[in-house]
Enzyme design. Structure first.
Site, mmCIF file in Angstrom:
data_model
loop_
_atom_site.group_PDB
_atom_site.id
_atom_site.type_symbol
_atom_site.label_atom_id
_atom_site.label_comp_id
_atom_site.label_asym_id
_atom_site.label_seq_id
_atom_site.Cartn_x
_atom_site.Cartn_y
_atom_site.Cartn_z
ATOM 1 N N GLU A 174 54.049 67.047 14.685
ATOM 2 C CA GLU A 174 54.971 66.443 15.646
ATOM 3 C C GLU A 174 54.891 64.919 15.588
ATOM 4 O O GLU A 174 55.908 64.222 15.585
ATOM 5 C CB GLU A 174 54.650 66.942 17.053
ATOM 6 C CG GLU A 174 55.700 66.627 18.089
ATOM 7 C CD GLU A 174 55.404 67.262 19.442
ATOM 8 O OE1 GLU A 174 56.154 66.964 20.393
ATOM 9 O OE2 GLU A 174 54.428 68.047 19.553
ATOM 10 N N ALA A 216 53.940 68.390 27.688
ATOM 11 C CA ALA A 216 52.602 68.969 27.561
ATOM 12 C C ALA A 216 51.688 68.212 26.601
ATOM 13 O O ALA A 216 50.480 68.429 26.604
ATOM 14 C CB ALA A 216 52.711 70.431 27.114
#
Length: 508
Positions: A174, A216
């Site tokens: 990511e 998150a």
């Protein structure tokens, strides 16, 4: 006195030559221009498309990209043409009802069918990448996570696209894909290649670091000129003929939603008669929170206390300084086995270069009107503190169209972003303006999705593709101009050094 016959013949001959040259010259120019225009007539565009679904912890977004196939390996040619925010929460919230995870995507995928021409839908790749929300669900219940992924896969296969799979990407991926996205869109990968580096006063700016904040998790990624002591945080890229040594780390549980849970869970012992006074909400704001739901996250489960009440009545007090102190408590700065760490014992080299901060960084700072121009760190702190001090009724009146859940959390989110960047990563008043808060770059959302697709479709070559120094149009134009110039020079020389025979008639 009559003009001599030889002079008349000479003048007549000169007129003929000049007339002939005058007629041939524009004809030659017209012919060369016509050839250049015909040769460089734009070809019909062969546009390709790609779809990426960002299945985040709080929501899912669908991004549609397009690019000209003949320029597939050029940097910055892939552009976002449409996006769609899926209604409801992220797919990880459907653990107990996995079928609904797939159904939630239907509306946005139908929109994609309307955007992409029917003839090209079968060759349009579709990728789904799930991030930290699904990583947490997999930690909690791997079976549930697989069922959710299976549901979204079945839904995406039902559409007439080239479905390429759904997977949970790692935090390192990511961060890396976010870094690739912003540098690709900014043109940083090939800005110092080719003829650009020979231009006067050319100064290559290098790459930009990437700061990503989700619900998150949060990621920090940047090119490091110093040794990366932790191999798990080290990435090596070879892109467009240049090598990059990149540092990256993803902090699971340090996205803004999970960080809020951590802050509240840390404060539970201070609650009196189920009432928790929270400085990170505006004064007058109240929220009823189930402690079983609070502790359901793997990020918080180890903070559970047996004496916690079933429900908490959270009351805001709107105190920035106390909120900052509470937020700092969720960062561990006491341990480090490397030469330098960020927090929680994680290695981080010295910050270097400029940074693009996107996702929740941008949305929160844009709400606070802190994304335009250079604003000092002190001014940012003053702005966040001023917002936190506003009574809840005043905030609601000022922003009536924003959903209460989001509006109520801007005090915490602003404080958290400041604390993460300053206390966590080490930004300060001197390098604060090295950060640019990015929503879009050239009409494309800053985020990891574009980098993900570029990687999977191999549109970023390891070596710089060969390209001639001049474009075909420039080459043809220069050839035409120099051809005309050469013809003119030859004619002038011929007329000067070798006179036509007709000029010799009648001359003794």
């Amino acid at each position: 006195m009559d003009e001599p016959k030889a002079a008349k013949q000479k003048r007549t001959c000169n007129k003929k030559v000049i007339f002939l040259l005058g007629a041939l010259f524009p004809l030659g120019v017209i012919a060369l221009v016509t050839i250049a225009v015909v040769q460089n007539k734009p070809l019909p565009k062969n546009i390709k498309y790609g779809i990426v679904l960002d299945a985040g912890s709080s929501h899912t977004s669908v991004y549609i990209y397009e690019w000209p196939s003949e320029k597939e390996n050029d940097t910055g040619v892939v552009q976002q043409i449409n996006d769609c925010k899926v209604e409801g929460n992220g797919i990880s919230s459907y653990g107990h009802e996995p079928t609904k995870a797939g159904l939630s995507l239907q509306k946005c995928m139908n929109k994609a069918r309307q955007v992409i021409p029917e003839m090209q839908q079968k060759e349009t790749p579709v990728y789904l990448g799930a991030t930290a929300g699904m990583r947490l669900l997999r930690l909690n219940n791997a079976t549930m996570a697989e069922e959710v992924l299976s549901s979204v896969e079945n839904m995406l296969r039902s559409f007439p696209f080239d479905f390429q799979g759904a997977r949970i990407i790692t935090g390192q991926e990511e961060g890396a894909y976010g870094w690739i996205t912003i540098n690709y869109l900014l043109g940083n990968f090939i800005q110092d290649s080719g003829w650009f580096k020979y231009m006067p006063n050319f100064k290559p700016t290098g790459t930009s670091g990437a700061l990503d904040l989700g619900g998150a998790s949060t990621q920090i990624t940047f090119e490091s000129k110093k040794e990366i002591e932790s191999q798990e945080n080290s990435l090596h890229f070879r892109l467009y003929g240049k090598s990059y040594d990149v540092y990256t780390h993803s902090f699971l549980c340090y996205g803004k939603d999970q960080a809020l849970r951590l802050q509240i869970a840390n404060s539970v012992p201070t609650a009196t008669d189920s009432i928790l006074m929270d400085p990170c909400f505006n004064s007058g704001y109240r929220r009823n929170t189930s402690t079983s739901d609070l502790y359901s996250s793997p990020c918080i489960s180890n903070l559970r206390i047996s004496t916690a009440p079933s429900f908490l009545d959270v009351k805001g007090t709107g105190n920035y300084q106390l909120c900052k102190r509470n937020v700092e408590a969720i960062f561990d700065r006491t341990r480090c086995t490397y030469s330098h760490c960020s927090f929680n014992g994680i290695f981080q080299p010295t910050l270097d270069g400029t940074f693009g901060a996107f996702s929740a960084y941008y949305f929160v700072m844009d709400f606070l009107k802190l994304t335009k121009g250079e604003i000092s760190l002190d001014k940012v702190k003053e702005t966040v503190e001023r917002h936190c001090s506003k009574p809840w009724d005043e905030v609601k009146k000022e922003f009536p169209k924003i959903k209460e859940k989001y509006l109520s959390e801007y005090c915490f989110s602003g404080t958290y972003i400041l604390t993460l960047l300053e206390f966590g990563y080490g930004f300060n008043s001197e390098n604060w303006n090295d950060i640019r808060f990015l929503g879009k770059i050239k009409d494309s959302d800053a985020g990891w999705t574009l980098g993900y697709m570029l990687n999977l479709t191999n549109m970023i070559p390891a070596e710089l593709p060969y390209s001639p120094p001049l474009s075909h149009a420039t080459y043809t134009g220069l050839m035409a101009a120099f051809s005309i110039l050469l013809v003119c020079i030859i004619l002038i020389c011929w007329l000067t050094f070798r006179k036509p025979k007709c000029l010799h008639k009648g001359i003794i």
